[in-house]
Design a protein around this motif. Structure first.
Motif, PDB file in Angstrom:
ATOM      1  N   ARG A  92       0.529  -1.175  -0.208  1.00 34.82           N
ATOM      2  CA  ARG A  92      -0.165  -0.363   0.120  1.00 34.82           C
ATOM      3  C   ARG A  92       0.622   1.444   0.183  1.00 34.82           C
ATOM      4  N   ARG A  93       1.954   1.379   0.701  1.00 34.16           N
ATOM      5  CA  ARG A  93       2.544   2.405   0.973  1.00 34.16           C
ATOM      6  C   ARG A  93       3.870   2.499  -0.496  1.00 34.16           C
ATOM      7  N   ILE A  94       4.246   3.926  -0.542  1.00 34.42           N
ATOM      8  CA  ILE A  94       5.038   4.101  -1.760  1.00 34.42           C
ATOM      9  C   ILE A  94       6.800   3.055  -0.942  1.00 34.42           C
ATOM     10  N   ASP A  95       6.946   2.336  -1.594  1.00 34.78           N
ATOM     11  CA  ASP A  95       8.205   1.268  -1.207  1.00 34.78           C
ATOM     12  C   ASP A  95       8.418   0.853  -2.205  1.00 34.78           C
ATOM     13  N   PRO A  96       9.813   1.339  -3.126  1.00 32.62           N
ATOM     14  CA  PRO A  96      10.160   1.258  -4.189  1.00 32.62           C
ATOM     15  C   PRO A  96      10.791  -0.172  -4.014  1.00 32.62           C
ATOM     16  N   ALA A  97      11.863  -0.162  -3.034  1.00 34.18           N
ATOM     17  CA  ALA A  97      12.625  -1.947  -3.133  1.00 34.18           C
ATOM     18  C   ALA A  97      11.325  -3.204  -3.263  1.00 34.18           C
ATOM     19  N   PHE A  98      10.241  -3.288  -2.491  1.00 35.82           N
ATOM     20  CA  PHE A  98       9.154  -3.883  -2.769  1.00 35.82           C
ATOM     21  C   PHE A  98       8.580  -4.294  -3.901  1.00 35.82           C
ATOM     22  N   GLN A  99       8.084  -2.635  -4.591  1.00 37.41           N
ATOM     23  CA  GLN A  99       7.742  -3.199  -5.845  1.00 37.41           C
ATOM     24  C   GLN A  99       8.468  -3.104  -7.125  1.00 37.41           C
ATOM     25  N   GLN A 100      10.235  -3.324  -6.450  1.00 43.62           N
ATOM     26  CA  GLN A 100      10.992  -3.958  -7.641  1.00 43.62           C
ATOM     27  C   GLN A 100      10.948  -5.464  -7.280  1.00 43.62           C
ATOM     28  N   GLY A 101      10.249  -6.239  -6.604  1.00 43.09           N
ATOM     29  CA  GLY A 101      10.213  -7.135  -6.612  1.00 43.09           C
ATOM     30  C   GLY A 101      11.342  -7.891  -5.753  1.00 43.09           C
ATOM     31  N   GLY A 102      11.570  -7.246  -5.035  1.00 48.89           N
ATOM     32  CA  GLY A 102      12.899  -8.047  -4.360  1.00 48.89           C
ATOM     33  C   GLY A 102      12.948  -8.141  -2.794  1.00 48.89           C
ATOM     34  N   GLY A 103      11.564  -8.300  -2.542  1.00 55.12           N
ATOM     35  CA  GLY A 103      11.272  -8.739  -1.233  1.00 55.12           C
ATOM     36  C   GLY A 103      11.371  -8.194   0.459  1.00 55.12           C
ATOM     37  N   ALA A 104      12.601  -8.490   0.989  1.00 51.22           N
ATOM     38  CA  ALA A 104      13.223  -8.224   2.220  1.00 51.22           C
ATOM     39  C   ALA A 104      13.324  -7.320   1.853  1.00 51.22           C
ATOM     40  N   GLY A 105      14.040  -6.735   2.614  1.00 52.05           N
ATOM     41  CA  GLY A 105      15.215  -5.946   2.820  1.00 52.05           C
ATOM     42  C   GLY A 105      15.898  -6.464   3.744  1.00 52.05           C
ATOM     43  N   GLY A 106      16.264  -7.244   4.487  1.00 55.87           N
ATOM     44  CA  GLY A 106      17.202  -7.863   5.333  1.00 55.87           C
ATOM     45  C   GLY A 106      16.364  -9.607   5.517  1.00 55.87           C
ATOM     46  N   THR A 107      17.293  -9.950   5.750  1.00 61.15           N
ATOM     47  CA  THR A 107      17.498 -11.389   5.916  1.00 61.15           C
ATOM     48  C   THR A 107      15.782 -12.025   7.176  1.00 61.15           C
ATOM     49  N   GLY A 108      15.266 -12.607   6.307  1.00 60.02           N
ATOM     50  CA  GLY A 108      14.167 -13.730   7.042  1.00 60.02           C
ATOM     51  C   GLY A 108      12.540 -13.069   6.584  1.00 60.02           C
ATOM     52  N   GLN A 109      13.102 -11.984   5.658  1.00 55.75           N
ATOM     53  CA  GLN A 109      11.742 -11.474   4.713  1.00 55.75           C
ATOM     54  C   GLN A 109      11.103 -12.621   4.147  1.00 55.75           C
TER      55      GLN A 109
END
Length: 568
Positions: free
Chosen positions: A409-426
């Motif tokens: 829902r929020r503006i999240d470039p890392a999530f929208q690029q399909g990268g999933g988590a920004g850290g381990t375990g996500q």
């Protein structure tokens, strides 16, 4: 000649007569008077004078010998009135021997011959010393030149990275307020100070120094200072435990969380038994639009490693925290120092399969008041979610889906690029459906400084309670039959008693803190990495400076901490 001399050998050197020097009396040294026994008068050097000499090789008399000749004579049987006759020594007498007398010439030694060799040796020695001195002087000049050049580089880069970066960060804040998309007070992951598609907007040239800024708001991390706050310590300890479980650290997550909490309270001077009769709790900042945080004692995550065992993943020396303060025993703490942590808990284990991330990238020692739901790390958001909402619907079992829904829902470039988590375990996965506002890559039609991102920023915390994001979020802050927004009621989503393991709650008789009280939509504390580069190609030098910036009410940037982090 005196016959008593017998067969002794006489070596006589006859030199040419020299005229006496003016003013000097002619010496009679070496000249014997006539008739002296065993000696010859000087006039023997003249032909035909003196006693007769006979060669041992014949009976012919030896004529007188002139200057510069050396002759060896020995007495003969034939004697004269002056003494026995002389014959050359070293020659055997006998029949058939040659009658000539060999005259030996000895060249006069030159006085400067030996001095010439000594002068050559001295010359070579002096030359060698001069060569060594010249090389040493040349090397010293190069070293001094390098020192001067490094000093100039350090001064230029520090001036650009410290004074320049502070002014540039303030300019980015003001530009975000004026031209930000979306406009407003909220801060997102696509603002001009962090938009990954607008990196050129954070690269500047100041004189001959190229400056690149990397800015991260600290409201996206879990504040460890909450562990020393009497109103938030139980909630923060539960969240820390869930974060450790999420990162899959080795060991008992609950025991490690309790160990870290005890150490933080000790550093901040808050006894584990409670705040009664103790030093004030960990300093908290005022309202986000107010003043910067007050001075604090827990200033670096390395302080948690004090006294860690050497070898393996531990460290055996006390570490200095941010700002150079030593990480020794906590002032005002009670009891013995808490046991040291394994270093891998904080910094991960890159040799594991798969590599594990540590706690350090997800926590902050800065005493931030709230986390920003527009920028919070997914692991931290997972850890902070309450166990249940106000309708007693469990949230932890659907925590992964809730986190993904919020990020979608929020503006999240890392999530929208399909990268999933920004850290381990996500968990990874496809982005959830976004609200209208442009698609990623749609130039000029999206969100953020580059206008290339989809999503909608949260303008207030109440927007998180929306069934459009996730059905269980519809009753996140209020009861099923309505009611005032806000958490903190016992048994609700933001305030179960401490022994229940629910994030939220506090000591009896104190105002409880709920999940909503931990959230915000704007950021005020920032960590800035300023990379300064001077020179070109192989002759360039780099240095990285770390700054802690406070964003004031008028978007001014106030530096609270500056340190050189080295080159990389």
């Amino acid at each position: 000649m005196n016959p008593s001399l017998g067969p002794d050998v006489f070596h006589l050197a006859a030199s040419r007569a020299r005229a006496p020097r003016p003013g000097r009396r002619r010496s009679g040294r070496g000249v014997n008077p006539a008739g002296s026994p065993g000696a010859l008068r000087r006039d023997l050097a003249e032909p035909g004078s003196g006693p007769g000499c006979e060669s041992v090789m014949g009976s012919e008399p030896v004529p007188g010998f002139g200057g510069g000749q050396v002759v060896a004579l020995q007495p003969t049987e034939a004697t004269t009135s002056s003494g026995p006759a002389l014959r050359p020594s070293g020659l055997a007498a006998g029949a058939g021997a040659p009658a000539a007398v060999r005259l030996l010439r000895r060249p006069a030694p030159r006085r400067g011959a030996r001095r010439r060799g000594a002068a050559l040796i001295l010359t070579l020695l002096v030359l060698a010393i001069l060569v060594v001195l010249t090389v040493q002087l040349s090397y010293s000049v190069k070293v001094e030149e390098t020192i001067v050049r490094n000093t100039e580089d350090d001064a230029a880069m520090e001036l650009a990275a410290v004074r320049g970066a502070i002014a540039l960060v303030g300019a980015l804040f003001r530009d975000d307020r004026k031209n930000g998309v979306p406009a407003g007070e909220q801060d997102t992951l696509a603002d001009i100070w962090c938009d990954p598609a607008a990196q050129e907007q954070r690269r500047f040239t100041l004189g001959d120094v190229e400056l690149t800024l990397e800015i991260e708001d600290l409201e996206r991390r879990l504040p460890l200072a909450w562990l020393a706050d009497p109103q938030r310590k139980d909630l923060a300890e539960v969240a820390l435990r869930r974060l450790l479980e999420r990162l899959q650290v080795d060991g008992d997550a609950a025991a490690i969380a309790a160990q870290i909490a005890e150490r933080v309270r000790q550093l901040e001077g808050v006894p584990s038994g409670g705040p009664d009769g103790a030093a004030p709790a960990a300093p908290q900042p005022a309202d986000p639009a107010g003043q910067p945080p007050r001075p604090r004692r827990f200033i670096g995550i390395e302080q948690l490693l004090d006294g860690a065992p050497a070898g393996g993943a531990g460290t055996g020396t006390p570490a200095a925290g941010m700002g150079g303060a030593p990480g020794g025993a906590a002032p005002g703490g009670s009891g013995a120092a808490a046991a040291a942590l394994d270093r891998r808990i904080l910094y991960g284990d890159p040799e594991a399969d798969p590599p594990r991330s540590g706690l350090a990238p997800f926590v902050t020692t800065w005493p931030v008041a709230r986390v920003n739901i527009n920028t919070v790390l997914p692991e931290v958001l997972f850890a902070l979610l309450p166990e249940k909402n106000k309708a007693d619907e469990p949230l932890w079992e659907d925590a992964d889906a809730i986190v993904e829904a919020i990020r979608g829902r929020r503006i999240d470039p890392a999530f929208q690029q399909g990268g999933g988590a920004g850290g381990t375990g996500q968990p990874g996965g496809q982005p959830a459906p976004s609200q209208p506002g442009g698609q990623p890559g749609a130039e000029g039609g999206g969100q953020g400084a580059s206008q290339q991102w989809s999503g909608t920023a949260f303008t207030n915390v109440d927007e998180l309670q929306s069934a459009d994001i996730h059905p269980k979020l519809a009753k996140l802050f209020t009861n099923e039959g309505g009611g005032q927004p806000g958490g903190g009621q016992p048994g609700g989503g933001g305030g179960q008693p401490p022994n229940g393991g629910q994030p939220g709650g506090g000591q009896s008789g104190q105002e409880e803190v709920g999940f909503k009280d931990l959230l915000a939509v704007k950021s005020r504390s920032y960590m800035v990495r300023a990379r300064a580069r001077r020179g070109q190609d192989s002759g360039s030098v780099e240095a990285v400076y770390r700054l802690m910036i406070w964003r004031g009410a008028d978007d001014e940037a106030v530096a609270l901490y500056v340190a050189e982090a080295g080159a990389r």
